[in-house]
Design a protein around this motif. Sequence first.
Motif, PDB file in Angstrom:
ATOM      1  N   ASP A 299     -33.027  59.426 -19.364  1.00  0.00           N
ATOM      2  CA  ASP A 299     -32.339  59.833 -20.498  1.00  0.00           C
ATOM      3  C   ASP A 299     -30.833  60.214 -20.342  1.00  0.00           C
ATOM      4  N   LEU A 300     -30.828  60.822 -19.201  1.00  0.00           N
ATOM      5  CA  LEU A 300     -29.334  61.353 -19.047  1.00  0.00           C
ATOM      6  C   LEU A 300     -28.997  61.376 -17.489  1.00  0.00           C
ATOM      7  N   TYR A 301     -27.763  61.368 -17.147  1.00  0.00           N
ATOM      8  CA  TYR A 301     -27.195  61.462 -15.791  1.00  0.00           C
ATOM      9  C   TYR A 301     -25.892  62.244 -16.064  1.00  0.00           C
ATOM     10  N   LEU A 302     -25.621  63.304 -15.030  1.00  0.00           N
ATOM     11  CA  LEU A 302     -24.840  64.145 -15.236  1.00  0.00           C
ATOM     12  C   LEU A 302     -23.515  64.229 -14.277  1.00  0.00           C
ATOM     13  N   ASP A 303     -23.404  62.996 -13.539  1.00  0.00           N
ATOM     14  CA  ASP A 303     -22.264  63.169 -12.415  1.00  0.00           C
ATOM     15  C   ASP A 303     -21.804  61.750 -12.203  1.00  0.00           C
ATOM     16  N   MET A 304     -21.225  61.164 -13.412  1.00  0.00           N
ATOM     17  CA  MET A 304     -20.382  59.939 -13.231  1.00  0.00           C
ATOM     18  C   MET A 304     -19.284  60.342 -12.961  1.00  0.00           C
ATOM     19  N   TRP A 305     -18.420  59.449 -11.898  1.00  0.00           N
ATOM     20  CA  TRP A 305     -17.137  59.607 -11.624  1.00  0.00           C
ATOM     21  C   TRP A 305     -16.125  58.606 -12.283  1.00  0.00           C
ATOM     22  N   LEU A 306     -15.315  58.791 -12.958  1.00  0.00           N
ATOM     23  CA  LEU A 306     -14.269  58.107 -13.438  1.00  0.00           C
ATOM     24  C   LEU A 306     -12.837  58.275 -13.499  1.00  0.00           C
ATOM     25  N   PRO A 307     -11.749  57.588 -13.336  1.00  0.00           N
ATOM     26  CA  PRO A 307     -11.958  56.104 -13.598  1.00  0.00           C
ATOM     27  C   PRO A 307     -12.239  55.104 -12.280  1.00  0.00           C
ATOM     28  N   VAL A 308     -12.355  55.441 -11.202  1.00  0.00           N
ATOM     29  CA  VAL A 308     -12.486  54.657 -10.164  1.00  0.00           C
ATOM     30  C   VAL A 308     -13.667  54.676  -9.570  1.00  0.00           C
ATOM     31  N   THR A 309     -14.347  56.031  -9.012  1.00  0.00           N
ATOM     32  CA  THR A 309     -15.682  55.622  -8.353  1.00  0.00           C
ATOM     33  C   THR A 309     -16.725  55.116  -8.870  1.00  0.00           C
ATOM     34  N   HIS A 310     -17.193  55.171 -10.108  1.00  0.00           N
ATOM     35  CA  HIS A 310     -18.398  54.577 -10.819  1.00  0.00           C
ATOM     36  C   HIS A 310     -17.989  53.481 -11.804  1.00  0.00           C
ATOM     37  N   HIS A 311     -16.569  53.052 -11.663  1.00  0.00           N
ATOM     38  CA  HIS A 311     -16.054  52.044 -12.476  1.00  0.00           C
ATOM     39  C   HIS A 311     -16.861  50.704 -12.606  1.00  0.00           C
ATOM     40  N   GLU A 312     -17.289  50.239 -11.473  1.00  0.00           N
ATOM     41  CA  GLU A 312     -18.207  49.147 -11.484  1.00  0.00           C
ATOM     42  C   GLU A 312     -19.509  49.212 -12.369  1.00  0.00           C
ATOM     43  N   TYR A 313     -20.071  50.383 -12.075  1.00  0.00           N
ATOM     44  CA  TYR A 313     -21.456  50.771 -12.870  1.00  0.00           C
ATOM     45  C   TYR A 313     -21.161  50.716 -14.192  1.00  0.00           C
ATOM     46  N   MET A 314     -20.194  51.535 -14.755  1.00  0.00           N
ATOM     47  CA  MET A 314     -19.744  51.567 -16.050  1.00  0.00           C
ATOM     48  C   MET A 314     -19.646  50.301 -16.873  1.00  0.00           C
ATOM     49  N   GLU A 315     -18.694  49.198 -16.075  1.00  0.00           N
ATOM     50  CA  GLU A 315     -18.530  48.364 -16.494  1.00  0.00           C
ATOM     51  C   GLU A 315     -19.851  47.279 -16.724  1.00  0.00           C
ATOM     52  N   GLN A 316     -20.669  47.407 -15.831  1.00  0.00           N
ATOM     53  CA  GLN A 316     -21.817  46.617 -15.900  1.00  0.00           C
ATOM     54  C   GLN A 316     -22.884  47.181 -16.988  1.00  0.00           C
ATOM     55  N   HIS A 317     -22.734  48.469 -17.242  1.00  0.00           N
ATOM     56  CA  HIS A 317     -23.836  48.980 -18.171  1.00  0.00           C
ATOM     57  C   HIS A 317     -22.941  49.557 -19.581  1.00  0.00           C
ATOM     58  N   ARG A 318     -22.055  48.946 -19.703  1.00  0.00           N
ATOM     59  CA  ARG A 318     -21.120  49.811 -20.616  1.00  0.00           C
ATOM     60  C   ARG A 318     -21.872  49.528 -22.180  1.00  0.00           C
ATOM     61  N   ASP A 319     -22.568  48.524 -22.423  1.00  0.00           N
ATOM     62  CA  ASP A 319     -23.333  48.255 -23.778  1.00  0.00           C
ATOM     63  C   ASP A 319     -24.414  49.096 -23.912  1.00  0.00           C
ATOM     64  N   SER A 320     -24.879  49.618 -22.665  1.00  0.00           N
ATOM     65  CA  SER A 320     -26.264  50.203 -22.975  1.00  0.00           C
ATOM     66  C   SER A 320     -26.299  51.525 -22.385  1.00  0.00           C
ATOM     67  N   ILE A 321     -25.024  52.294 -22.203  1.00  0.00           N
ATOM     68  CA  ILE A 321     -24.975  53.619 -21.949  1.00  0.00           C
ATOM     69  C   ILE A 321     -23.981  54.281 -22.943  1.00  0.00           C
ATOM     70  N   GLU A 322     -24.523  55.526 -23.333  1.00  0.00           N
ATOM     71  CA  GLU A 322     -23.598  56.341 -24.368  1.00  0.00           C
ATOM     72  C   GLU A 322     -22.895  57.571 -23.456  1.00  0.00           C
ATOM     73  N   SER A 323     -21.522  57.418 -23.507  1.00  0.00           N
ATOM     74  CA  SER A 323     -20.811  58.469 -23.000  1.00  0.00           C
ATOM     75  C   SER A 323     -20.824  59.992 -23.578  1.00  0.00           C
ATOM     76  N   LEU A 324     -21.036  60.823 -23.035  1.00  0.00           N
ATOM     77  CA  LEU A 324     -21.306  62.143 -23.520  1.00  0.00           C
ATOM     78  C   LEU A 324     -20.006  63.246 -23.225  1.00  0.00           C
ATOM     79  N   GLY A 325     -18.981  62.641 -22.654  1.00  0.00           N
ATOM     80  CA  GLY A 325     -17.905  63.544 -22.230  1.00  0.00           C
ATOM     81  C   GLY A 325     -17.588  63.952 -20.679  1.00  0.00           C
ATOM     82  N   SER A 326     -16.510  64.275 -20.467  1.00  0.00           N
ATOM     83  CA  SER A 326     -16.051  64.826 -18.984  1.00  0.00           C
ATOM     84  C   SER A 326     -16.328  66.019 -19.049  1.00  0.00           C
ATOM     85  N   TRP A 327     -16.803  66.673 -18.058  1.00  0.00           N
ATOM     86  CA  TRP A 327     -16.872  68.174 -17.829  1.00  0.00           C
ATOM     87  C   TRP A 327     -16.160  68.942 -16.967  1.00  0.00           C
TER      88      TRP A 327
END
Length: 305
Positions: free
Chosen positions: A88-116
């Motif tokens: 349901d949830l993952y709390l440690d996505m690094w952007l804009p560089v480190t996890h960019h590939e994963y975000m691009e791959q799954h962008r349509d299936s993931i909901e961003s909940l903001g930067s903390w």
Amino acid sequence: MKRRGTGLAAAGLSGVLLLSACSGEAGSGAPDDGDDLREVNIALIAWEEAVAVTHMWEAVLEEKGYDVTVTEVDVAPAFQGVADGELDLYLDMWLPVTHHEYMEQHRDSIESLGSWYDNAVLTLTVPEYMEDVREIDDLPARADDLGGTIVGIEPGAGLTQVTRDQAMPLYGLEEDFELETSSGGEMMRRLDEAIMEERPIVVTLWRPHPAYAQYELRDLEDPQGGMGGTEGLHSIGRAGFSEDYPELAEWMRNWTMDDEELASLEALTVGPGVTDPAAGARQWLAQNPLFLERTLMDDAEGLEF
């Protein structure tokens, strides 16, 4: 523990470790009357700040009456699991560089909940006693003393990819150095041994990390930007997360931490000598009621840790 994965490894969830399955053991707070689903499965990649904040949120949600499962996975399965809706949830996505590939791959299936958190960086780091090494450009002159080795972490980590594919070619380190990969824990063991003997060593590291509270370290200046710039740490949910967890999604969007807060939380959950991260997270929450008030707003009333 560690850090920063971008290698696209196999993404199955078979064999993952269920760290905590608290069914039937809600915390002292009864479920609220909101519309949230009461079961939530949080992905955890066992990196220091991820361990710290995941245990923190596990404690908060249990007190609010949620049935929390924490599932430990590797990098690619974490993003794939959220994208597939198995997590349901993952709390440690690094952007804009480190996890960019994963975000691009799954962008349509993931909901961003903001930067903390907005001050995360990847670094090449040496002990302070290496006084003549202050920039990445200074490393070739010490190649022999360093055994031609940069001590890294997991092969699939984003930090590894950035160091190997960006920083080393940019600074011409490939001729004199090999990036030795293993794990975050092994890197820390090597760093500890070198510092105890006051030997030269250079490691791949990142902020936030409890090593900075444990040792006197110097992040090497990176004038060409080979290690990337400052990044933000983000929380993400599976598609439809805000619809299924409207209250929790609001808390996620309210959630911010500064350097001092995150460092003190890490000290109690992943610092030297810590044996019970969950207990440390509860201790931190008890010591930081203002954090709860600004994050949960009126929903913080009556919580006890």
